[in-house]
Design a protein around this motif. Structure first.
Motif, PDB file in Angstrom:
ATOM      1  N   CYS A   6      15.497  60.631  14.005  1.00 25.14           N
ATOM      2  CA  CYS A   6      15.313  59.294  13.443  1.00 25.14           C
ATOM      3  C   CYS A   6      15.176  59.343  11.931  1.00 25.14           C
ATOM      4  CB  CYS A   6      14.074  58.623  14.036  1.00 25.14           C
ATOM      5  SG  CYS A   6      14.297  58.072  15.725  1.00 25.14           S
ATOM      6  N   SER A   7      14.516  60.356  11.418  1.00 28.13           N
ATOM      7  CA  SER A   7      14.326  60.411   9.965  1.00 28.13           C
ATOM      8  C   SER A   7      15.648  60.648   9.256  1.00 28.13           C
ATOM      9  CB  SER A   7      13.306  61.474   9.592  1.00 28.13           C
ATOM     10  OG  SER A   7      13.827  62.764   9.864  1.00 28.13           O
TER      11      SER A   7
ATOM     12  N   GLY B 170      17.340  57.355   9.507  1.00 28.78           N
ATOM     13  CA  GLY B 170      16.593  56.398   8.708  1.00 28.78           C
ATOM     14  C   GLY B 170      16.920  56.473   7.226  1.00 28.78           C
ATOM     15  N   SER B 171      17.145  57.671   6.687  1.00 26.14           N
ATOM     16  CA  SER B 171      17.441  57.780   5.254  1.00 26.14           C
ATOM     17  C   SER B 171      18.789  57.152   4.926  1.00 26.14           C
ATOM     18  CB  SER B 171      17.386  59.236   4.798  1.00 26.14           C
ATOM     19  OG  SER B 171      18.406  59.995   5.445  1.00 26.14           O
ATOM     20  N   SER B 172      19.794  57.331   5.790  1.00 22.39           N
ATOM     21  CA  SER B 172      21.089  56.691   5.524  1.00 22.39           C
ATOM     22  C   SER B 172      20.994  55.179   5.718  1.00 22.39           C
ATOM     23  CB  SER B 172      22.175  57.281   6.417  1.00 22.39           C
ATOM     24  OG  SER B 172      21.887  57.008   7.775  1.00 22.39           O
ATOM     25  N   THR B 173      20.198  54.768   6.693  1.00 18.54           N
ATOM     26  CA  THR B 173      20.001  53.333   6.914  1.00 18.54           C
ATOM     27  C   THR B 173      19.252  52.710   5.739  1.00 18.54           C
ATOM     28  OG1 THR B 173      19.883  53.722   9.290  1.00 18.54           O
ATOM     29  CG2 THR B 173      19.065  51.608   8.497  1.00 18.54           C
ATOM     30  N   ARG B 174      18.228  53.430   5.237  1.00 14.88           N
ATOM     31  CA  ARG B 174      17.469  52.930   4.095  1.00 14.88           C
ATOM     32  C   ARG B 174      18.360  52.782   2.867  1.00 14.88           C
ATOM     33  NH1 ARG B 174      13.829  56.968   4.449  1.00 14.88           N
ATOM     34  NH2 ARG B 174      12.858  56.555   6.418  1.00 14.88           N
ATOM     35  N   SER B 175      19.226  53.735   2.606  1.00 15.67           N
ATOM     36  CA  SER B 175      20.110  53.642   1.436  1.00 15.67           C
ATOM     37  C   SER B 175      21.091  52.484   1.596  1.00 15.67           C
ATOM     38  CB  SER B 175      20.854  54.955   1.196  1.00 15.67           C
ATOM     39  OG  SER B 175      21.751  55.209   2.258  1.00 15.67           O
TER      40      SER B 175
ATOM     41  N   LEU C  87      20.455  49.692   3.303  1.00 19.15           N
ATOM     42  CA  LEU C  87      19.673  48.481   3.120  1.00 19.15           C
ATOM     43  C   LEU C  87      19.320  48.252   1.649  1.00 19.15           C
ATOM     44  CD1 LEU C  87      17.271  48.547   6.196  1.00 19.15           C
ATOM     45  CD2 LEU C  87      19.194  47.017   5.794  1.00 19.15           C
ATOM     46  N   ASN C  88      19.105  49.330   0.894  1.00 19.60           N
ATOM     47  CA  ASN C  88      18.794  49.183  -0.526  1.00 19.60           C
ATOM     48  C   ASN C  88      19.986  48.665  -1.322  1.00 19.60           C
ATOM     49  OD1 ASN C  88      16.168  49.989  -0.220  1.00 19.60           O
ATOM     50  ND2 ASN C  88      16.587  52.141  -0.679  1.00 19.60           N
ATOM     51  N   SER C  89      21.199  48.900  -0.843  1.00 18.83           N
ATOM     52  CA  SER C  89      22.388  48.416  -1.561  1.00 18.83           C
ATOM     53  C   SER C  89      22.656  46.935  -1.290  1.00 18.83           C
ATOM     54  CB  SER C  89      23.614  49.248  -1.185  1.00 18.83           C
ATOM     55  OG  SER C  89      23.924  49.048   0.178  1.00 18.83           O
TER      56      SER C  89
END
Length: 189
Positions: free
Chosen positions: A25-26, A29-34, A36-38
């Motif tokens: 998940c982590s 999660g990091s690719s999902t977070r990046s 979402l940040n864009s």
């Protein structure tokens, strides 16, 4: 194997499976977070108050009545009961990606007549429209905000074919007379 050992082994396997799934998940999660940040959320455009143009300010003259000022500028946004001889016109606009704008114009009256006014320099209507439209236009021209006399004639109701001629319209003599009075709305009471 005893029941206690079997239970401990089962708990150890559950803990190991949880640790592996959290690790997966982590990384997701990091690719999902990046991603979402864009993505930036939509921010609502906030417009408050009365827009006053340079043309409206130029039409104001000391000695005008309150009604004449109201016809040019509209009703003021702020009315202070303690300062009845002062009207404040405030305009604020907040848009995404553009610095917030705020303009003020204050009218000072002596009795019923405009004494003087002061405030920020106001843009013309054309400049204001150009500042609002952030789309790229061919040639960067602002659309024309007024219709010419020829363009207004296109909408003239007296133009041939658009309206009935005077001969086709019913004359006032053919209409029945109006009653002297109408019955009350609640006649049954």
């Amino acid at each position: 194997m005893s029941a206690i050992h079997t239970r401990r082994l089962g708990l150890l396997l559950v803990a190991l499976a949880g640790t592996v799934s959290l690790g997966a998940c982590s990384s997701i999660g990091s690719s999902t977070r990046s991603a979402l940040n864009s993505v930036t959320p939509y921010k609502v455009e906030v417009v408050q108050g009365n827009f006053v143009s340079k043309e409206q300010v130029e039409a104001l003259k000391p000695g005008m009545t309150r009604q004449q000022v109201r016809e040019i500028l509209g009703t003021s946004l702020l009315s202070d009961v303690f300062h009845g001889d002062r009207w404040d016109y405030v305009f604020t606009i907040r848009r995404q990606g553009v610095e917030a704008q705020q303009r003020r114009l204050t009218m000072f009256f002596k009795g019923e007549l405009l004494d003087h006014f002061e405030g920020d320099p106001m843009p013309s209507e054309e400049e204001f429209v150009a500042a609002l439209d952030t789309r790229a236009r061919a040639g960067g021209k602002v659309p024309k905000l007024e219709a010419s006399e020829d363009e207004l004639k296109k909408f003239d109701p007296k133009k041939d074919g658009d309206a009935k001629s005077a001969a086709d319209a019913p004359s006032q003599q053919n209409l029945p007379p109006l009653p002297p009075s109408y019955p009350p709305l609640d006649a049954g009471r």
